[in-house]
Structure formats: structure tokens, C-alpha cells
Design an enzyme around this catalytic site. Sequence first.
Site, PDB file in Angstrom:
ATOM      1  N   SER A 293      11.839   5.948   8.168  1.00  0.00           N
ATOM      2  CA  SER A 293      11.513   5.503   9.521  1.00  0.00           C
ATOM      3  C   SER A 293      12.060   4.107   9.730  1.00  0.00           C
ATOM      4  O   SER A 293      11.855   3.214   8.906  1.00  0.00           O
ATOM      5  CB  SER A 293       9.995   5.498   9.710  1.00  0.00           C
ATOM      6  OG  SER A 293       9.658   4.909  10.960  1.00  0.00           O
TER       7      SER A 293
ATOM      8  N   GLY B 177       6.948  -2.620   5.926  1.00  0.00           N
ATOM      9  CA  GLY B 177       8.331  -3.062   5.839  1.00  0.00           C
ATOM     10  C   GLY B 177       9.329  -2.195   6.583  1.00  0.00           C
ATOM     11  O   GLY B 177       9.038  -1.072   6.993  1.00  0.00           O
ATOM     12  N   GLU B 178      10.510  -2.758   6.773  1.00  0.00           N
ATOM     13  CA  GLU B 178      11.606  -2.048   7.429  1.00  0.00           C
ATOM     14  C   GLU B 178      12.573  -1.594   6.327  1.00  0.00           C
ATOM     15  O   GLU B 178      13.297  -2.412   5.748  1.00  0.00           O
ATOM     16  CB  GLU B 178      12.299  -2.996   8.427  1.00  0.00           C
ATOM     17  CG  GLU B 178      13.637  -2.508   8.953  1.00  0.00           C
ATOM     18  CD  GLU B 178      13.616  -1.081   9.494  1.00  0.00           C
ATOM     19  OE1 GLU B 178      12.782  -0.751  10.353  1.00  0.00           O
ATOM     20  OE2 GLU B 178      14.452  -0.272   9.027  1.00  0.00           O
TER      21      GLU B 178
ATOM     22  N   CYS C 152      -1.617   4.227  10.514  1.00  0.00           N
ATOM     23  CA  CYS C 152      -0.433   3.449  10.854  1.00  0.00           C
ATOM     24  C   CYS C 152      -0.749   2.007  11.199  1.00  0.00           C
ATOM     25  O   CYS C 152      -1.607   1.730  12.013  1.00  0.00           O
ATOM     26  CB  CYS C 152       0.230   4.017  12.101  1.00  0.00           C
ATOM     27  SG  CYS C 152       0.660   5.699  11.955  1.00  0.00           S
TER      28      CYS C 152
ATOM     29  N   SER D 179      11.573   4.429  15.487  1.00  0.00           N
ATOM     30  CA  SER D 179      10.454   3.870  16.254  1.00  0.00           C
ATOM     31  C   SER D 179      10.950   3.425  17.622  1.00  0.00           C
ATOM     32  O   SER D 179      11.496   2.345  17.772  1.00  0.00           O
ATOM     33  CB  SER D 179       9.874   2.677  15.491  1.00  0.00           C
ATOM     34  OG  SER D 179       9.320   3.117  14.283  1.00  0.00           O
ATOM     35  N   LEU D 180      10.740   4.267  18.609  1.00  0.00           N
ATOM     36  CA  LEU D 180      11.261   3.972  19.945  1.00  0.00           C
ATOM     37  C   LEU D 180      10.239   3.169  20.762  1.00  0.00           C
ATOM     38  O   LEU D 180      10.500   2.064  21.203  1.00  0.00           O
ATOM     39  CB  LEU D 180      11.643   5.289  20.644  1.00  0.00           C
ATOM     40  CG  LEU D 180      12.530   5.170  21.866  1.00  0.00           C
ATOM     41  CD1 LEU D 180      13.822   4.439  21.560  1.00  0.00           C
ATOM     42  CD2 LEU D 180      12.851   6.568  22.428  1.00  0.00           C
ATOM     43  N   HIS D 181       9.104   3.752  21.016  1.00  0.00           N
ATOM     44  CA  HIS D 181       7.940   3.062  21.605  1.00  0.00           C
ATOM     45  C   HIS D 181       8.071   2.608  23.058  1.00  0.00           C
ATOM     46  O   HIS D 181       7.100   2.112  23.642  1.00  0.00           O
ATOM     47  CB  HIS D 181       7.498   1.863  20.769  1.00  0.00           C
ATOM     48  CG  HIS D 181       7.251   2.170  19.326  1.00  0.00           C
ATOM     49  ND1 HIS D 181       6.582   3.292  18.896  1.00  0.00           N
ATOM     50  CD2 HIS D 181       7.599   1.492  18.196  1.00  0.00           C
ATOM     51  CE1 HIS D 181       6.512   3.282  17.570  1.00  0.00           C
ATOM     52  NE2 HIS D 181       7.128   2.219  17.128  1.00  0.00           N
TER      53      HIS D 181
ATOM     54  N   CYS E 151       3.147   8.250   1.791  1.00  0.00           N
ATOM     55  CA  CYS E 151       3.729   7.231   2.664  1.00  0.00           C
ATOM     56  C   CYS E 151       3.905   5.963   1.834  1.00  0.00           C
ATOM     57  O   CYS E 151       2.933   5.445   1.290  1.00  0.00           O
ATOM     58  CB  CYS E 151       2.776   6.994   3.821  1.00  0.00           C
ATOM     59  SG  CYS E 151       3.282   5.656   4.891  1.00  0.00           S
TER      60      CYS E 151
ATOM     61  N   ASN F   2      -3.246   2.207  16.288  1.00  0.00           N
ATOM     62  CA  ASN F   2      -4.345   1.823  15.411  1.00  0.00           C
ATOM     63  C   ASN F   2      -4.653   0.356  15.619  1.00  0.00           C
ATOM     64  O   ASN F   2      -3.888  -0.498  15.203  1.00  0.00           O
ATOM     65  CB  ASN F   2      -3.971   2.078  13.950  1.00  0.00           C
ATOM     66  CG  ASN F   2      -4.053   3.549  13.643  1.00  0.00           C
ATOM     67  OD1 ASN F   2      -5.119   4.154  13.723  1.00  0.00           O
ATOM     68  ND2 ASN F   2      -2.914   4.136  13.341  1.00  0.00           N
TER      69      ASN F   2
ATOM     70  N   CYS G 260       7.028  -7.822   6.733  1.00  0.00           N
ATOM     71  CA  CYS G 260       8.205  -7.385   7.504  1.00  0.00           C
ATOM     72  C   CYS G 260       8.619  -8.525   8.419  1.00  0.00           C
ATOM     73  O   CYS G 260       7.783  -9.213   8.984  1.00  0.00           O
ATOM     74  CB  CYS G 260       7.887  -6.138   8.324  1.00  0.00           C
ATOM     75  SG  CYS G 260       9.322  -5.509   9.237  1.00  0.00           S
TER      76      CYS G 260
ATOM     77  N   CYS H 127       7.348  -6.607  15.297  1.00  0.00           N
ATOM     78  CA  CYS H 127       6.952  -5.734  16.409  1.00  0.00           C
ATOM     79  C   CYS H 127       5.533  -6.164  16.833  1.00  0.00           C
ATOM     80  O   CYS H 127       4.685  -6.423  15.978  1.00  0.00           O
ATOM     81  CB  CYS H 127       6.984  -4.272  15.983  1.00  0.00           C
ATOM     82  SG  CYS H 127       8.640  -3.767  15.473  1.00  0.00           S
TER      83      CYS H 127
ATOM     84  N   CYS I 187       2.217  -4.349  15.531  1.00  0.00           N
ATOM     85  CA  CYS I 187       2.189  -3.932  14.130  1.00  0.00           C
ATOM     86  C   CYS I 187       1.583  -5.022  13.251  1.00  0.00           C
ATOM     87  O   CYS I 187       2.022  -6.172  13.289  1.00  0.00           O
ATOM     88  CB  CYS I 187       3.615  -3.614  13.659  1.00  0.00           C
ATOM     89  SG  CYS I 187       3.710  -3.321  11.870  1.00  0.00           S
TER      90      CYS I 187
ATOM     91  N   GLU J 181       0.818  -1.208   0.000  1.00  0.00           N
ATOM     92  CA  GLU J 181       0.000   0.000   0.000  1.00  0.00           C
ATOM     93  C   GLU J 181       0.850   1.254   0.000  1.00  0.00           C
ATOM     94  O   GLU J 181       1.943   1.279   0.564  1.00  0.00           O
ATOM     95  CB  GLU J 181      -0.874   0.026   1.261  1.00  0.00           C
ATOM     96  CG  GLU J 181      -1.997  -0.969   1.189  1.00  0.00           C
ATOM     97  CD  GLU J 181      -2.868  -0.911   2.434  1.00  0.00           C
ATOM     98  OE1 GLU J 181      -4.047  -1.268   2.317  1.00  0.00           O
ATOM     99  OE2 GLU J 181      -2.389  -0.511   3.500  1.00  0.00           O
TER     100      GLU J 181
END
Length: 381
Positions: free
Chosen positions: A205, A173-174, A347, A227-229, A110, A304, A117, A121, A124, A97
Site C-alpha cells: 500500500s 510507514g510508507e 488502521c 491511498s487515494l482518499h 499487516c 479510526n 513516517c 498525511c 494518520c 507493530e
Amino acid sequence: MSTALPNLLGFGRPELAAFCAQLGEKPARPFRAKQLLHWIHQAGIDDFAAMSDISKALRERLVSEAVIRAPSVVRDTTAADGTRKWLLDVGTGNAIESVFIPEPNRGTLCISSQAGCALECSFCATGRQGFNRNLGVAEIIGQLWWANKCLGSYQGDYVGERKVSNVVMMGMGEPLANFDNVVAAMRLMLDDDAYGLSRRRVTLSTSGLVPALDRLREACPVALAVSLHAPNDALRNELVPINKKYPIRELLAACVRYVEKAPRDFVMFEYVLLDGVNDSLAQARELVETVKPVPCKINLIPFNPFAGSGYERSKPDAVRRFQEVLLKAGLIATTRKTRGDDIDAACGQLAGQVADKTRRAQRRGARLAAEGATAALELAP
Ligand code: SAH
Ligand code: SF4
């Protein structure tokens, strides 16, 4: 893609020059690459025959020996707020997407870098799907090419108003796990003869692949989001498992090194707020201490939700209080607006159903169901 002919959509300047030379242009003419870049990326032309300033003989060779092909569109949806999402077929049962977010002073696209991926995570949806494959350069830049074409950026022979002013690598994806293709695609984004975006307007990112981050700093330093989180390793190990390999201290040190070369003098830390998991006041205070070594801004992202995620979005009150702690400590902290909610363009949101991980192997390659998690976002300017 069924054809075996080279797809010039993914070719950078040197590859285009080499390709023309290979087709028998003698002596090699460096400006051919520039002309092709213009036609493909600034005029949005996918037909060599229409490239009027290229010799007829070369045009004919190109028609028979190459293609210009973006991934084909499976679905095109526009949300009430104008956010637009394309589901693109990238072959072998994979779909990705891209999401366009229009705002009064900019248009952000985006884009995805992988089908699925591998980094898993926990919150995700893409991570839950598992990894299918890296996208090629043409598939990555093809998302930008297609968005511009579809949004009417190309008028006549050359570029009109550029509808996409900013690109963020925050879809599926990363990006740093597909380093070479992502860098090649970003170089096209930055090339004045292609999209001509400034480094500040291209944001990558990452969940924190430290060695690749160091390579990016040398190869193609663009604006960086990380992406810390979580404020500590124990929690981050759980949410972002790659943290076990590259813990917070190492990641932050890499961020400091990155900022020396970056087009912006800060790193954007992304922090998805998960109800009762990482949104307490104590965790906010701990976060303030953790990020101290790095010039940064913090972007708080409402989670999300997706079916079976096991997490919930933090309550608005918790978000507000969390943000207040950061602001009082002198940090710049924004809360991301969610966009395109009605078309699942936010997201980490799947367009389709999230398949159970245990069924992943059977599903793989089976059907066009790997619809992506796409981060539709607002980055602070
Ligand atoms: N792999 C990269 C880029 C793609 S993900 C990365 O992890 O940074 C883009 C952003 O969306 C990341 O910050 C990611 O953590 C976030 N994200 C993933 N799933 C989400 C969800 N369900 N809700 C909100 N944000 C999510
Ligand atoms: Fe991969 Fe990013 Fe999702 Fe983690 S958050 S699983 S790195 S896409």
C-alpha cells in the site's frame, strides 16, 4: 540490536551463498543458500547448531560469525475477535507493530516498513509521529518470521500449516520510501524456499510515490493498494500532502502502467471516509469520474479516530450512500470491516498516546513510545 554480527534473517539467496563462500566453503555450494532459507524461514530455526544437514564445521563457523534474530516482542495482545497485535522493539527507542487478522479462509499479516513516517498525511497517527528510520530487511521479514513462529506454523524441522497466507504492507510507514529493503523482504516472501507466497497474496500500500511505483513494477510487482482518499487535487493536497509533488493525474497514470505488470488486473484504491471532509455525494460522483482511467476496486475505510486528530468517522448512513453512488456507477466498492478495535489494532491507530508533533524532536530516540499506526484491514480477495 547490540550485536555487530550479520543477521542472516534478512539475507536473500545470493547474500546467503556469498556469505557461506566467505566463510570458506570451497568450492562454493549454491544449495547451502537453499538449505539456510529452509531452516530459517520454513522451519523457523534461529540456532545454527540445529541445522542438521549442514556440515558440522560450517555450523560452527555460523554460530560464531552470524546470528538469526527477529525484533524482540514488547507486547502481545489478542482481541476478542482473534486479531492479534505484536509490539516489537527495533532498538534506539523505536517500536513498531504488526497485526494478524485471522479469517476462515486466510490469515493476513499487516506489517510495518518504517518506524514512523515522513509523509504527514493529516488523518494518520503514524504521520503525526514523524519519521524515525527505515526498517532493515531483517526487521521487515522478521515480522513475518515471528508471526509464523508465534502462531505455530513451524512444526519440527519443516513448515507445517502456514498460518500467514497473506501479507499486506499497511502498517507503519510508507513502504516505497524504504524501497530497497522492502523489495528485498518481499522477494523473501515470494521465494519458494522461504515463504512461497504468490504475488497476489502480497499487497503493498502506498500513498503514491510515482517514480518508486514505476520501479516497483519492474523490480517486484505485487498486488497494489493506493491511498487515494480524495477525488480531486485540492482536497488530496490537504489530506495526503505528497499529492503536491505527485498529483492525482500522474498517480493514476502510474497505476495504469503498474497494472500491465501486476499479478492482479486492478488497483485497490483506499478511501478513508472522514465526516464532512470527503464523504459527500458530490464527492462520490467526482470520485467515479476521477478513477475512470484505472481498472480498480475501491475500499472504503472507516476512519479510526485518535486523540487530537481533528477528524471524525463518517456516519454509517453517509458511508452507505457514498458506497451506493460508486456501486450504481458500476464500480466495485467494499467497506472495510474494522477488526481488533478493542486492542487498537485498526488502521492508523496508535497503541500508545499520540505525542504532539512539536514535541517530536525531544521525544525522538528517547523512549519506547513510538508505537505504530497499523492498518488492520480486509482486502477484497
Ligand atoms: N503508507 C502507506 C501504507 C501504510 S498506511 C499508505 O499510506 O498507503 C495504510 C492505510 O491506512 C492507508 O490507506 C492509510 O491512508 C490508512 N490510514 C492511515 N491512518 C488512518 C486512520 N486513522 N484511519 C483509517 N485509515 C487510516
Ligand atoms: Fe505515512 Fe501512509 Fe500514514 Fe500517510 S497514511 S503518513 S504515507 S503511513
